[in-house]
Motif scaffolding. Structure first.
Motif, PDB file in Angstrom:
ATOM      1  N   CYS B  38      -7.680  -2.034  -4.759  1.00  0.00           N
ATOM      2  CA  CYS B  38      -6.346  -2.638  -4.711  1.00  0.00           C
ATOM      3  C   CYS B  38      -6.401  -3.984  -5.401  1.00  0.00           C
ATOM      4  CB  CYS B  38      -5.923  -2.812  -3.253  1.00  0.00           C
ATOM      5  SG  CYS B  38      -4.383  -3.740  -3.031  1.00  0.00           S
ATOM      6  N   ALA B 173       3.848  -1.185   0.616  1.00  0.00           N
ATOM      7  CA  ALA B 173       4.118  -2.464  -0.065  1.00  0.00           C
ATOM      8  C   ALA B 173       5.243  -2.276  -1.072  1.00  0.00           C
ATOM      9  CB  ALA B 173       2.858  -2.978  -0.752  1.00  0.00           C
ATOM     10  N   TRP B 192       7.862  -6.892 -11.799  1.00  0.00           N
ATOM     11  CA  TRP B 192       6.752  -7.440 -12.587  1.00  0.00           C
ATOM     12  C   TRP B 192       5.457  -6.820 -12.073  1.00  0.00           C
ATOM     13  CZ3 TRP B 192      11.321  -9.689 -12.379  1.00  0.00           C
ATOM     14  CH2 TRP B 192      11.759 -10.447 -13.474  1.00  0.00           C
ATOM     15  N   GLY B 195       0.971  -2.032 -11.755  1.00  0.00           N
ATOM     16  CA  GLY B 195      -0.117  -1.458 -10.968  1.00  0.00           C
ATOM     17  C   GLY B 195       0.489  -0.485  -9.968  1.00  0.00           C
ATOM     18  N   ALA B 196      -0.331   0.004  -9.039  1.00  0.00           N
ATOM     19  CA  ALA B 196       0.172   0.972  -8.072  1.00  0.00           C
ATOM     20  C   ALA B 196       1.325   0.380  -7.261  1.00  0.00           C
ATOM     21  CB  ALA B 196      -0.952   1.421  -7.146  1.00  0.00           C
ATOM     22  N   GLY B 198       3.477  -2.090  -8.104  1.00  0.00           N
ATOM     23  CA  GLY B 198       4.683  -2.203  -8.929  1.00  0.00           C
ATOM     24  C   GLY B 198       5.321  -0.846  -9.177  1.00  0.00           C
ATOM     25  N   ALA B 261       5.048  -8.010  -8.365  1.00  0.00           N
ATOM     26  CA  ALA B 261       3.931  -7.216  -7.832  1.00  0.00           C
ATOM     27  C   ALA B 261       2.699  -7.464  -8.698  1.00  0.00           C
ATOM     28  CB  ALA B 261       4.294  -5.738  -7.792  1.00  0.00           C
ATOM     29  N   ASP B 266      -4.118 -11.784 -11.441  1.00  0.00           N
ATOM     30  CA  ASP B 266      -3.805 -11.622 -12.846  1.00  0.00           C
ATOM     31  C   ASP B 266      -2.996 -12.789 -13.395  1.00  0.00           C
ATOM     32  OD1 ASP B 266      -4.315  -8.449 -13.259  1.00  0.00           O
ATOM     33  OD2 ASP B 266      -3.721  -9.503 -15.077  1.00  0.00           O
ATOM     34  N   GLY B 309       3.096  -9.826  -4.529  1.00  0.00           N
ATOM     35  CA  GLY B 309       1.745 -10.169  -4.972  1.00  0.00           C
ATOM     36  C   GLY B 309       1.044 -11.074  -3.984  1.00  0.00           C
ATOM     37  N   ALA B 333       6.064 -10.897   1.985  1.00  0.00           N
ATOM     38  CA  ALA B 333       5.336 -10.448   3.184  1.00  0.00           C
ATOM     39  C   ALA B 333       4.134  -9.635   2.749  1.00  0.00           C
ATOM     40  CB  ALA B 333       6.219  -9.588   4.081  1.00  0.00           C
ATOM     41  N   ARG B 334       3.172  -9.566   3.652  1.00  0.00           N
ATOM     42  CA  ARG B 334       2.215  -8.470   3.554  1.00  0.00           C
ATOM     43  C   ARG B 334       2.934  -7.284   4.173  1.00  0.00           C
ATOM     44  NH1 ARG B 334      -2.160 -10.492   7.094  1.00  0.00           N
ATOM     45  NH2 ARG B 334      -2.727  -8.330   7.104  1.00  0.00           N
ATOM     46  N   PHE B 375     -11.528  -0.946 -12.674  1.00  0.00           N
ATOM     47  CA  PHE B 375     -10.245  -1.390 -12.112  1.00  0.00           C
ATOM     48  C   PHE B 375      -9.961  -2.839 -12.510  1.00  0.00           C
ATOM     49  CE2 PHE B 375      -7.959  -3.314  -8.406  1.00  0.00           C
ATOM     50  CZ  PHE B 375      -6.730  -2.735  -8.662  1.00  0.00           C
ATOM     51  N   VAL B 383      -5.814   2.698 -12.964  1.00  0.00           N
ATOM     52  CA  VAL B 383      -4.772   2.102 -12.115  1.00  0.00           C
ATOM     53  C   VAL B 383      -5.305   1.921 -10.696  1.00  0.00           C
ATOM     54  CG1 VAL B 383      -2.441   2.378 -11.154  1.00  0.00           C
ATOM     55  CG2 VAL B 383      -2.901   3.027 -13.523  1.00  0.00           C
ATOM     56  N   ARG B 384      -5.971   2.913 -10.168  1.00  0.00           N
ATOM     57  CA  ARG B 384      -6.676   2.825  -8.898  1.00  0.00           C
ATOM     58  C   ARG B 384      -7.939   3.671  -9.036  1.00  0.00           C
ATOM     59  NH1 ARG B 384      -3.956  -0.681  -6.713  1.00  0.00           N
ATOM     60  NH2 ARG B 384      -2.911  -0.676  -4.716  1.00  0.00           N
TER      61      ARG B 384
HETATM   62  N1  LIG Z   1       2.373  -7.420  -0.003  1.00  0.00           N
HETATM   63  C1  LIG Z   1       1.466  -6.509   0.307  1.00  0.00           C
HETATM   64  O1  LIG Z   1       1.363  -6.064   1.428  1.00  0.00           O
HETATM   65  C2  LIG Z   1       0.542  -6.026  -0.744  1.00  0.00           C
HETATM   66  C3  LIG Z   1      -0.099  -4.789  -0.600  1.00  0.00           C
HETATM   67  C4  LIG Z   1      -0.931  -4.355  -1.632  1.00  0.00           C
HETATM   68  C5  LIG Z   1      -1.109  -5.161  -2.741  1.00  0.00           C
HETATM   69  N2  LIG Z   1      -0.486  -6.363  -2.803  1.00  0.00           N
HETATM   70  C6  LIG Z   1      -0.588  -7.241  -3.960  1.00  0.00           C
HETATM   71  O2  LIG Z   1       0.306  -6.773  -4.950  1.00  0.00           O
HETATM   72  C7  LIG Z   1      -0.185  -7.127  -6.239  1.00  0.00           C
HETATM   73  C8  LIG Z   1      -0.237  -5.876  -7.090  1.00  0.00           C
HETATM   74  O3  LIG Z   1      -1.155  -4.959  -6.543  1.00  0.00           O
HETATM   75  P1  LIG Z   1      -1.763  -3.793  -7.445  1.00  0.00           P
HETATM   76  O4  LIG Z   1      -2.799  -3.132  -6.644  1.00  0.00           O
HETATM   77  O5  LIG Z   1      -0.679  -3.000  -8.055  1.00  0.00           O
HETATM   78  O6  LIG Z   1      -2.479  -4.722  -8.536  1.00  0.00           O
HETATM   79  P2  LIG Z   1      -3.061  -4.471  -9.987  1.00  0.00           P
HETATM   80  O7  LIG Z   1      -4.021  -5.578 -10.172  1.00  0.00           O
HETATM   81  O8  LIG Z   1      -3.510  -3.075 -10.184  1.00  0.00           O
HETATM   82  O9  LIG Z   1      -1.781  -4.693 -10.942  1.00  0.00           O
HETATM   83  C9  LIG Z   1      -1.244  -5.912 -11.272  1.00  0.00           C
HETATM   84  C10 LIG Z   1      -0.508  -5.736 -12.608  1.00  0.00           C
HETATM   85  O10 LIG Z   1       0.209  -6.922 -12.921  1.00  0.00           O
HETATM   86  C11 LIG Z   1       0.202  -7.064 -14.338  1.00  0.00           C
HETATM   87  N3  LIG Z   1       0.563  -8.444 -14.717  1.00  0.00           N
HETATM   88  C12 LIG Z   1      -0.236  -9.525 -14.812  1.00  0.00           C
HETATM   89  N4  LIG Z   1       0.468 -10.603 -15.185  1.00  0.00           N
HETATM   90  C13 LIG Z   1       1.742 -10.189 -15.356  1.00  0.00           C
HETATM   91  C14 LIG Z   1       2.940 -10.829 -15.760  1.00  0.00           C
HETATM   92  N5  LIG Z   1       2.964 -12.150 -16.034  1.00  0.00           N
HETATM   93  N6  LIG Z   1       4.071 -10.102 -15.827  1.00  0.00           N
HETATM   94  C15 LIG Z   1       4.062  -8.788 -15.524  1.00  0.00           C
HETATM   95  N7  LIG Z   1       2.952  -8.108 -15.146  1.00  0.00           N
HETATM   96  C16 LIG Z   1       1.815  -8.804 -15.062  1.00  0.00           C
HETATM   97  C17 LIG Z   1      -1.206  -6.678 -14.687  1.00  0.00           C
HETATM   98  O11 LIG Z   1      -1.333  -6.354 -16.058  1.00  0.00           O
HETATM   99  C18 LIG Z   1      -1.442  -5.476 -13.769  1.00  0.00           C
HETATM  100  O12 LIG Z   1      -1.095  -4.250 -14.398  1.00  0.00           O
HETATM  101  C19 LIG Z   1      -1.553  -7.754  -5.987  1.00  0.00           C
HETATM  102  O13 LIG Z   1      -1.421  -9.165  -5.936  1.00  0.00           O
HETATM  103  C20 LIG Z   1      -1.921  -7.256  -4.625  1.00  0.00           C
HETATM  104  O14 LIG Z   1      -2.803  -8.127  -3.958  1.00  0.00           O
HETATM  105  C21 LIG Z   1       0.346  -6.800  -1.834  1.00  0.00           C
END
Ligand SMILES: NC(=O)c1ccc[n+]([C@@H]2O[C@H](COP(=O)([O-])OP(=O)(O)OC[C@H]3O[C@@H](n4cnc5c(N)ncnc54)[C@H](O)[C@@H]3O)[C@@H](O)[C@H]2O)c1
Ligand SMILES: [Zn+2]
Ligand SMILES: [Zn+2]
Lengths: 135, 391
Positions: B38, B173, B192, B195-196, B198, B261, B266, B309, B333-334, B375, B383-384
């Motif tokens: 993740c 999420a 934004w 990833g999974a 978004g 997201a 990143d 994020g 939120a988480r 990853f 992606v994952r």
């Molecule tokens: N709130 C929650 O409960 C919760 C749960 C899971 C993950 N998250 C968080 O959500 C975020 C995304 O998780 P993920 O697993 O999809 O992450 P990931 O790292 O797979 O994807 C993040 C994506 O953001 C893109 N990115 C980077 N900068 C950018 C920008 N300026 N504009 C647009 N896109 C941009 C990256 O290229 C990447 O594809 C992470 O910060 C993660 O910690 C939060």
């Protein structure tokens, strides 16, 4: 009580949002009330008026009060050292250590967990405390 | 058992560690069948948490089979196939009763560090440092699941492991961003990060009736995947003027709901040096939330910006003036998965919510370090990475 290594504590200090005028670890009123809100009626927080287990070692060393929390949020339970920290007797002073506020909050939190969930959540034991079983 | 352990900044290894044990009456033990990487792991992996210790096991998105239950567990029995919410919550405090499970008062076992960092302790999470209320991670053969009746959900027979594992974290999420962002029919939604999280936000926004969903990233393979599976349009922020495109595609108003997201991993963070990890002091810039900033500027007046994020500390260059002058609602939120997982599993069973394509790399646990490298570097279209400890 959470025990943390010195490095972690140092790191923690810089993570803490700086407070105005006082150092983050210096509470100007060390004997202040610590309060926790328990999501249950008063009768369940101190059943039969008895002190719940986590507070018992502090019997005679801290005073308690209890009142309904506003908005149907249960009961506010507060504790503070009787007569300020300086007067805590031997065992209690030892238990409370040098951060009585943190210690009391932690104790109140255990009471809250017991009442709300029936037990106190225990952390994982670290691998250091337990030998690996090969296999 | 074998587990994927963090050894230091950007260093992982599969090691022999003690099996987990029942520590509370509401605990159960789960034999892991799937455990996913993740974005939230990336700051941990890079060594940006001062509390992570060498030997800590990473991973918080998982599915498996119950092997042992504590005496107070009522809803599960040995042999059940369950997906477990990444957030640990008690189910009986005031926050849990409000549906704010990740804010649970009783979900973290040790809370001093969380209290100091956030003002109040929050709920627990697998694969996070113990000092901040975390529990051992799921990139392992077995995991201890506290408050098992609250956090584990039996997976409908027709839903595959590869689909259901996403109900642990990424799907709730994603759902949260759309639901708490109050996406509704007729809305233009911008997301934004492809990833999974978004991509699942985009799917949720479509399911909630959004008129137009636009996903922004810079990785063409992720953007192609978002187009193919979520019904969203996409923008590559390296090739186009994102604010101008968003204005054009929303009648000049700006998107009604903007979901970030991306997170700190990143968005301009850098790994902490060894000295910084020990002292907690960083001389360099604090986290720079490029995507949050863009979202705030793009969002229509009176609209909502939802930050999904993960940010680990302080953020600078935050456009508070735009939040104020445009009357925005800013939420974050988480995920409160316990609130949405049953509904998400239902949708998965009805084939309304498909997630398995996000598991681009299925690897045995022993290849965990290589999986994280793929990853982290977004290599080979990853992606994952999803680990199978049994395989
Ligand atoms: N709130 C929650 O409960 C919760 C749960 C899971 C993950 N998250 C968080 O959500 C975020 C995304 O998780 P993920 O697993 O999809 O992450 P990931 O790292 O797979 O994807 C993040 C994506 O953001 C893109 N990115 C980077 N900068 C950018 C920008 N300026 N504009 C647009 N896109 C941009 C990256 O290229 C990447 O594809 C992470 O910060 C993660 O910690 C939060
Ligand atoms: Zn996650
Ligand atoms: Zn709770």
């Amino acid at each position: 009580m959470v025990r943390m290594g010195r490095q972690a504590l140092a790191a923690l200090r810089t993570l803490v949002v700086p407070r105005r005028r006082s150092r983050p670890d210096a509470d100007p009123r060390p004997g202040r009330w610590q309060v926790v809100t328990v999501d249950r009626p008063a009768a369940e927080v101190l059943p039969g008026g008895r002190w719940p287990e986590p507070l018992r070692p502090l019997d005679g060393a801290v005073e308690l009060w209890l009142r309904p929390a506003p908005g149907g949020r249960g009961t506010e339970l507060a504790a503070r050292p009787l007569g300020g920290v300086a007067t805590l007797p031997g065992m209690a002073a030892h238990l409370v250590g040098d951060d009585p506020g943190l210690f009391l909050r932690d104790t109140l939190r255990r009471v809250k967990q017991l009442v709300e969930t029936g037990e106190v959540l225990r952390a994982d034991r670290s691998p250091m405390d337990r030998p690996a079983v090969p296999g | 058992m074998r587990a994927l352990c963090w050894e230091g900044a950007n260093s992982l290894a599969v090691r022999q560690v003690p099996d987990p044990e029942l520590r509370n009456a509401h605990d159960m033990i789960v034999r892991v069948r799937r455990s996913a990487t993740c974005g939230a792991d990336l700051p941990l992996l890079a060594g940006r948490s001062p509390f992570l210790a060498a030997g800590d096991v990473l991973g918080h998105e998982f599915l498996g089979e119950v092997t042992e239950v504590g005496p107070q567990v009522r809803r599960h029995r040995v042999g059940d196939r369950v997906v477990v919410c990444a957030a640990v919550a008690c189910g009986s405090c005031w926050y849990c009763r409000q549906g704010l499970y990740s804010c649970c008062d009783n979900g973290g076992a040790s809370t001093a560090a969380a209290e100091a960092a956030w003002g109040q302790p929050t709920g627990g999470c697998y694969g996070h440092p113990r000092a901040t209320g975390g529990f051992a991670g799921s990139h392992a053969e077995y995991v201890r699941v506290p408050y098992a009746d609250v956090g584990a959900f039996t997976v409908p027979e027709t839903v595959s492991d590869d689909r259901a594992v996403f109900a642990s974290d990424a799907a709730p999420a994603g759902w949260m961003g759309a639901e708490l962002g109050e996406v509704g029919p007729g809305d233009v939604v911008a997301v934004w990060g492809a990833g999974a999280v978004g991509q699942l936000t985009a799917q949720a926004a479509t399911l909630l009736g959004a008129d137009r969903v636009i996903v922004i990233d810079r990785h063409p393979d992720r953007l192609r995947m978002a187009e193919a599976h979520t019904g969203a349009e996409t923008l590559n922020f390296e090739l186009t003027d994102v604010p101008a495109e968003l204005r054009e595609r929303s009648g000049g108003r700006g998107p009604d709901v903007c979901v970030e997201a991306v997170g700190a991993a990143d968005g301009g963070g850098r790994p902490a040096s060894l000295a910084e990890r020990f002292t907690g002091r960083r001389d360099g810039p604090v986290e720079d939330p490029l995507a949050v900033r863009e979202a705030v500027h793009a969002c229509r007046k009176g609209g909502t910006v939802f930050v999904s994020g993960t940010f680990t500390g302080f953020v600078d260059t935050f456009p508070l003036g735009a939040v104020m002058n445009k009357g925005l609602t800013l939420r974050s939120a988480r995920q409160h998965g316990q609130r949405w997982i049953p509904m998400l599993l239902d949708r998965m069973a009805r084939d309304e919510l498909r997630t398995e394509h996000l598991a681009t790399h299925r690897l045995p646990l022993d290849q965990g370090p290589a999986g994280y490298a793929l990853f982290r570097d977004r290599a080979d279209g990853c992606v994952r990475a999803v680990f199978t400890p049994e395989g």
